[in-house]
Design a protein around this motif. Sequence first.
Motif, PDB file in Angstrom:
ATOM      1  N   LEU A 285       1.617   6.790  -6.870  1.00 32.17           N
ATOM      2  CA  LEU A 285       0.641   7.825  -7.228  1.00 32.17           C
ATOM      3  C   LEU A 285       1.271   9.207  -7.157  1.00 32.17           C
ATOM      4  O   LEU A 285       1.025  10.071  -8.015  1.00 32.17           O
ATOM      5  CB  LEU A 285      -0.577   7.742  -6.302  1.00 32.17           C
ATOM      6  CG  LEU A 285      -1.466   6.513  -6.497  1.00 32.17           C
ATOM      7  CD1 LEU A 285      -2.480   6.413  -5.374  1.00 32.17           C
ATOM      8  CD2 LEU A 285      -2.171   6.554  -7.844  1.00 32.17           C
ATOM      9  N   SER A 286       2.108   9.420  -6.150  1.00 30.59           N
ATOM     10  CA  SER A 286       2.803  10.701  -6.026  1.00 30.59           C
ATOM     11  C   SER A 286       3.779  10.917  -7.175  1.00 30.59           C
ATOM     12  O   SER A 286       3.885  12.020  -7.740  1.00 30.59           O
ATOM     13  CB  SER A 286       3.544  10.758  -4.690  1.00 30.59           C
ATOM     14  OG  SER A 286       4.264  11.957  -4.552  1.00 30.59           O
ATOM     15  N   VAL A 287       4.483   9.878  -7.546  1.00 35.52           N
ATOM     16  CA  VAL A 287       5.455   9.966  -8.651  1.00 35.52           C
ATOM     17  C   VAL A 287       4.738  10.280  -9.962  1.00 35.52           C
ATOM     18  O   VAL A 287       5.210  11.098 -10.758  1.00 35.52           O
ATOM     19  CB  VAL A 287       6.252   8.651  -8.757  1.00 35.52           C
ATOM     20  CG1 VAL A 287       6.996   8.571 -10.084  1.00 35.52           C
ATOM     21  CG2 VAL A 287       7.223   8.523  -7.597  1.00 35.52           C
TER      22      VAL A 287
ATOM     23  N   ILE B 190       0.835  -1.207   0.000  1.00 28.96           N
ATOM     24  CA  ILE B 190       0.000   0.000   0.000  1.00 28.96           C
ATOM     25  C   ILE B 190       0.867   1.253   0.000  1.00 28.96           C
ATOM     26  O   ILE B 190       0.594   2.220  -0.729  1.00 28.96           O
ATOM     27  CB  ILE B 190      -0.954  -0.034   1.209  1.00 28.96           C
ATOM     28  CG1 ILE B 190      -2.072  -1.057   0.953  1.00 28.96           C
ATOM     29  CG2 ILE B 190      -1.540   1.355   1.493  1.00 28.96           C
ATOM     30  CD1 ILE B 190      -2.886  -1.394   2.165  1.00 28.96           C
ATOM     31  N   ILE B 191       1.909   1.262   0.794  1.00 30.09           N
ATOM     32  CA  ILE B 191       2.810   2.421   0.856  1.00 30.09           C
ATOM     33  C   ILE B 191       3.512   2.624  -0.485  1.00 30.09           C
ATOM     34  O   ILE B 191       3.676   3.760  -0.961  1.00 30.09           O
ATOM     35  CB  ILE B 191       3.816   2.230   2.004  1.00 30.09           C
ATOM     36  CG1 ILE B 191       3.079   2.406   3.345  1.00 30.09           C
ATOM     37  CG2 ILE B 191       4.974   3.210   1.903  1.00 30.09           C
ATOM     38  CD1 ILE B 191       3.824   1.856   4.528  1.00 30.09           C
ATOM     39  N   LEU B 192       3.914   1.537  -1.112  1.00 28.34           N
ATOM     40  CA  LEU B 192       4.524   1.642  -2.441  1.00 28.34           C
ATOM     41  C   LEU B 192       3.525   2.194  -3.457  1.00 28.34           C
ATOM     42  O   LEU B 192       3.879   2.998  -4.323  1.00 28.34           O
ATOM     43  CB  LEU B 192       5.046   0.284  -2.889  1.00 28.34           C
ATOM     44  CG  LEU B 192       6.304  -0.213  -2.183  1.00 28.34           C
ATOM     45  CD1 LEU B 192       6.591  -1.657  -2.558  1.00 28.34           C
ATOM     46  CD2 LEU B 192       7.511   0.664  -2.495  1.00 28.34           C
ATOM     47  N   CYS B 193       2.278   1.768  -3.358  1.00 34.95           N
ATOM     48  CA  CYS B 193       1.240   2.304  -4.255  1.00 34.95           C
ATOM     49  C   CYS B 193       1.067   3.804  -4.044  1.00 34.95           C
ATOM     50  O   CYS B 193       0.947   4.576  -5.014  1.00 34.95           O
ATOM     51  CB  CYS B 193      -0.087   1.591  -4.021  1.00 34.95           C
ATOM     52  SG  CYS B 193      -0.161  -0.119  -4.611  1.00 34.95           S
TER      53      CYS B 193
ATOM     54  N   ALA C 124      -5.071   6.793 -16.565  1.00 35.19           N
ATOM     55  CA  ALA C 124      -4.957   5.338 -16.672  1.00 35.19           C
ATOM     56  C   ALA C 124      -3.912   4.799 -15.693  1.00 35.19           C
ATOM     57  O   ALA C 124      -4.150   3.788 -15.012  1.00 35.19           O
ATOM     58  CB  ALA C 124      -4.599   4.943 -18.096  1.00 35.19           C
ATOM     59  N   TYR C 125      -2.752   5.449 -15.613  1.00 36.56           N
ATOM     60  CA  TYR C 125      -1.712   5.012 -14.691  1.00 36.56           C
ATOM     61  C   TYR C 125      -2.218   5.058 -13.251  1.00 36.56           C
ATOM     62  O   TYR C 125      -2.046   4.125 -12.465  1.00 36.56           O
ATOM     63  CB  TYR C 125      -0.476   5.895 -14.810  1.00 36.56           C
ATOM     64  CG  TYR C 125       0.385   5.683 -16.038  1.00 36.56           C
ATOM     65  CD1 TYR C 125      -0.025   4.868 -17.092  1.00 36.56           C
ATOM     66  CD2 TYR C 125       1.618   6.313 -16.147  1.00 36.56           C
ATOM     67  CE1 TYR C 125       0.766   4.698 -18.215  1.00 36.56           C
ATOM     68  CE2 TYR C 125       2.424   6.150 -17.262  1.00 36.56           C
ATOM     69  CZ  TYR C 125       1.994   5.347 -18.302  1.00 36.56           C
ATOM     70  OH  TYR C 125       2.796   5.194 -19.413  1.00 36.56           O
ATOM     71  N   LYS C 126      -2.873   6.180 -12.893  1.00 36.94           N
ATOM     72  CA  LYS C 126      -3.333   6.350 -11.518  1.00 36.94           C
ATOM     73  C   LYS C 126      -4.463   5.374 -11.190  1.00 36.94           C
ATOM     74  O   LYS C 126      -4.536   4.849 -10.069  1.00 36.94           O
ATOM     75  CB  LYS C 126      -3.776   7.798 -11.290  1.00 36.94           C
ATOM     76  CG  LYS C 126      -2.629   8.802 -11.359  1.00 36.94           C
ATOM     77  CD  LYS C 126      -3.079  10.221 -11.108  1.00 36.94           C
ATOM     78  CE  LYS C 126      -3.448  10.448  -9.664  1.00 36.94           C
ATOM     79  NZ  LYS C 126      -3.719  11.862  -9.371  1.00 36.94           N
ATOM     80  N   ALA C 127      -5.326   5.120 -12.151  1.00 36.77           N
ATOM     81  CA  ALA C 127      -6.422   4.172 -11.910  1.00 36.77           C
ATOM     82  C   ALA C 127      -5.884   2.773 -11.650  1.00 36.77           C
ATOM     83  O   ALA C 127      -6.384   2.051 -10.773  1.00 36.77           O
ATOM     84  CB  ALA C 127      -7.377   4.161 -13.105  1.00 36.77           C
TER      85      ALA C 127
END
Length: 548
Positions: free
Chosen positions: A135-137, A128-131, A152-155
Motif C-alpha cells: 500500500l505504501s509503494v 499483513i506486513i507485506l500488504c 483499484a490496486y489499493k482496494a
Amino acid sequence: MISVSRFLRKIQMPAMMAVAMLAMSSCLDESPKSLLDEDKAYDTPANLYINAVATLYNYIGGSSDSQGIIGTCRGVYDYNTFTTDEAMLPTRGGDWYDGGLWQNMYLHTWTPSDQTLNDTWNYLYKVIILCNHSLSVIDKHKSMLTDARTAAYKAEVTALRSLFYYELLDMFGNVPVVTSETTKLCDARQIGRSRLYARIIADLQQSLPYLPDERSNYEGDYYGRMTRPVAHFLLARLFLNSEVYADDDWTDGQRPDGSTMLFDIDGTKMNAWEACIYYCDKIDAEGYRLESDYAANFKVHNEQSVENIFTVPMDKVKYQNQFWYLFRSRHYAHGSAIGMDAENGSSATLSTVHAYGYGTSGQDSRYAINFYSDTLRVDGNIVRLDNGDPLIYRPLAIALDLTGTEYMQTAGARMAKYEIDRTAHADGKLQDNDIVVFRYADVLLMRAEAKVRNGDSGYADLNAVRSRAGMPAREATLDNILQERLLELMWEGSRRPDLVRFGLFSKAYDQRPQLPGEESGYTTVFPIPDNALEMNENLSQNPGYSKE
C-alpha cells in the motif's frame, strides 16, 4: 489486464519490499530468498501491479509447513480441522505422535509455547506486513497511475489483507493491528476482537466498489485474485459469525445478539443475519450456482466450475503451491497402487462416519466421494498389503491412539474428495486440481442458517444442497444445517468456526472429553504465542492460558 496466475511463484521480491518487511517486522524470522532492484520493480504501471500486488498472492497457498491458508500442514487448515469432531490424525504406533502435536490438537491441550501456533501467527502477520508495504509503494508511485487504477490496486491489497486479518480474528481473538509500515509489529497494540471485526468489515466494504466484478476461479486475467464475489463471500461469513467476532470476552458466558446488532449496509440498517443474507444474495446475482455434479468442483481440471468462488491456482509445472492432504491420508499400499508415496494418517472421526449414515440404508451419497472406505480398489483391482491381504479401510475402528490395536494401520475412512491427478508430481502434492477455498454451496448453507436465525425459513437453500446430492429434503433447523455443513463441506477447513458459532467447540464430542474449565469457552480461541508476548510487551495473553 494482468493475470496473477502467470506470476505465482515466479516473482522475485523487490529489494525495497524485502528490506521494509525485515525492518517493520524485526520480530519475525523471515529472510527474502531473492531480490529485485526497485527501479525495475516499479518502473511501469504493469510492473507496479506485478511486484506490489500480484506477488502477494504467492502467500495464499504454500509449499512448507504453516505457510498458506490451505493446502499445507501444521497451519490454519489443520487448526480448523483436527481440533474438531470432523477428523483426526491418530497415533499409529511409531507414526503420527510428533511430540503429541495431533493429540493435543484434537484434545484442545495446545499451549502458548507450541511452535506450530507460533509459525502460523508469524505467517499471517508476514503477509499483513507485506500488504502494508505494498500500500505504501502504491502511494509512492501513484503519479504514474490514474486515480481509478490507484484505487483499484489499493482496494485489492486492502481486501487481501482483510482475509489474513480475518484468520487472526477467528483464531486468536484480541490481536495487535498494524495498518502502516511505519509501525513495527513488536510495538503494535492489541485491540479488542470487536474493534478488529468492525475494521475488517469497513475495509472490505470500502474496497468493494473498486474490486473487479469477475470470477476469481476461472483461468484468465482474474484467476486467483481477490475479486468482488470473493469479498462478498468473506463479508457473508463475517456477518454469520457476528456473535462470535463482536464478543470481546468469550469466557463470560454471554454473547452479543446478532438480531439486535445493526450494521450500515449500502445505506440501509440491517442486523447481522440480514447482512449475511444480503451478501449471499449478491453472490447469487453474480451468477454462481451449484454444479450438477458435486464431485466436479474437485476434479483435476476444475477451473471452469460454476460453483467455486475462490481457489488456490494449482499447476504441477508452473506453480509451487502444494496440496498435502490426499498424500497425508492414504495408506502406504494405496500410494504404491497409484504410483506415489503416502503417509497413512488423517481419517474421519467416528461421529463423522455416523453422521454420513455409514453402513445404513440411508448412507449419504457424498460419503463415497469424500472418503476411501472399506475394501480399496484402484483401476478396478483390489489393493493388497505386503502380506497379500486386501487393504480394507475400517471407518468404525478409528481412535485417537491406535497403537497396538488390530487395525492400527488401516483404521479410519481416508480423505478422497479431490480426484487424484495421476500425473501429479511430488507424490501428488503438486497437482493440477485447484484447491477450493470458497464455493457456492457454502453460500446457500450460510443463507439458510442466517434466515433461520432471523426467524425465517431456510428450507429452500438447505434443500437445494441436499437435492444436488440426491438426498431427501429435511426441515431447516439449526441442528440440521450444522450437520449439512459437515456432510457438504467435509475436508474444506471450515468446521472449527462452525462449532464455535454453535457453542459446541468447547464441549465434549466424538471421543474428546471436555477439559477442566473448558466450559468457559476459553479454547474457542488459541493462545497468543509465547514468542509474540516476549517480543511485544503491549500484548496480553488470552483468557485461560495465563501462566500460573
